[in-house]
Write a protein that holds these residues in place. Structure first.
Motif: not given
Length: 395
Positions: A80, A83-85, A225-226, A230, A287-288, A291-293
């Motif tokens: 996770k 995939d997100n960073t 931001k996560l 960013e 994270m679920d 990380a959601d927009a």
């Protein structure tokens, strides 16, 4: 006689026995609005149902096996994060302090393996906080952190925060990396401007240095931001993460590119508890959510609302507050009055804030706070400020 708990903390006389969302309940039943979140730890608030379920389910299955074996929950959380960073790989720790230790080791090992063992120096900045280990206090370098704990670990060069010319002038053939918090937390909620972050990335690229970001406090959705890097549109080579990633469960991590991590082969680092099934099961759920927009959009909306109301609070109490600063839900109130007096007045009015350097109080609420929580928080801060004004008038 010394107490049974080593007296290294100046604790407030409060005993919280339960938490519900943005609220903490004291042993006597009083309800406190929590704008500290365990110092930016409880990202999803207290007793979030999804975190409780994840921890309970995992606890009923397996707590600990050690890193001698594959840990599915650890692999899931690493995936996770990758995939997100920017990262290609992740090492899990129990805290931000441990993450700092590995980040320093990773940078130095990188150059050792490249045939440049002399490149051990890491450039850091005044006002920084990188934990309380030997490497962490040496990296910060302040007298407050290091006095009485010498000799301090060598290999750190301390620079003035915001002085880019100083950065360039400090680089030698011994320099390995630049280490910086995108938003200083303990240092008084001091954000690094986007243009300066871009410049630091460029300096690292031009001189072949590694850029290490400490996002222990400002990461995991805290700034909207996560991760805070960013906002500047850059990526680090190594990044330290903790606090919010576990939502209250002890968990940290070091994220890195494949190149930056290339020196860390089997046997070069380890942890007994790091990446355990309990922590990683909780981290996956954090994270679920974070990380959601849509979740991050709400963080930004609520941070704008809170900041607007805090600006009004500052205007109403010029003898207590000077300004608002920060990013997202990592905000600071620069005080005119003594910041500890404001924090204590907050306790009296059942609202929790966190002191920081530069006479600042930090507001680090759960990212899940509601609009009603924001209104109530500012109302209680208003009462606290009025109390401080009364104290000043009678002093």
């Amino acid at each position: 006689m010394i107490p049974s708990v080593l007296p290294t903390y100046n604790r407030a006389p409060l005993q919280f026995v339960k938490g519900e969302g943005t609220w903490l309940i004291e042993a006597d039943g009083r309800r406190f609005l929590d704008l500290g979140a365990g110092i930016a730890v409880n990202a999803l608030g207290h007793a979030h149902p999804a975190l409780v379920e994840a921890l309970t389910t995992q606890a009923q299955a397996l707590w600990h096996v050690s890193n001698l074996y594959e840990i599915p929950q650890q692999q899931a959380l690493a995936d996770k994060l990758v995939d997100n960073t920017f990262a290609d790989t992740v090492f899990f720790t129990n805290s931000g302090t441990e993450a700092c230790e590995l980040a320093v080791k990773m940078a130095r090992k990188y150059f050792y393996e490249k045939g440049q063992p002399e490149r051990i120096e890491i450039l850091t900045f005044d006002g920084s906080f990188h934990g309380r280990s030997s490497a962490g206090i040496a990296a910060a370098g302040s007298e407050k952190m290091t006095k009485g704990f010498g000799p301090t670990m060598p290999g750190f060069v301390h620079l003035t925060f915001g002085d880019l010319d100083g950065v360039t002038n400090a680089i030698t053939d011994k320099t390995a990396a630049i280490m910086i918090e995108p938003v200083q937390g303990e240092g008084g909620i001091r954000p690094v401007p986007d243009a300066e972050m871009k410049a630091l990335r460029q300096i690292c690229d031009e001189h072949g240095l590694l850029l290490i970001l400490d996002e222990v406090q400002c990461g995991v959705g805290r700034t909207g931001k996560l991760f805070a890097y960013e906002w500047a549109g850059i990526t680090p080579d190594i990044m330290m993460v903790a606090k919010g990633i576990g939502g209250g469960f002890p968990l940290g991590a070091v994220l890195a590119t494949e190149d930056a991590a290339s020196g860390m082969t089997a046997g070069t680092h380890g942890s007994t508890y790091g990446g355990n099934p309990l922590g990683c099961a909780v981290g996956c759920v954090v994270m679920d959510h974070v990380a959601d927009a849509e979740f991050l959009a709400e963080v930004n909306r609520k941070s704008s609302l809170l900041r607007q109301k805090l600006e009004g609070l500052v205007a109403d109490h010029p003898e207590v507050f000077e300004s608002v600063r920060g990013s997202g839900l990592m905000l600071g109130l620069k005080c005119v009055a003594v910041n500890i007096d404001v924090v204590n007045a907050g306790y009296d009015n059942q609202v929790i804030t966190v002191p920081a350097a530069d006479n600042v109080i930090r507001l680090l609420p759960p990212l899940t706070l509601t609009d009603d929580d924001i209104a109530e928080a500012v109302a209680r801060l208003d009462k606290a400020a009025a109390q401080v004004e009364t104290q000043l008038a009678t002093a």
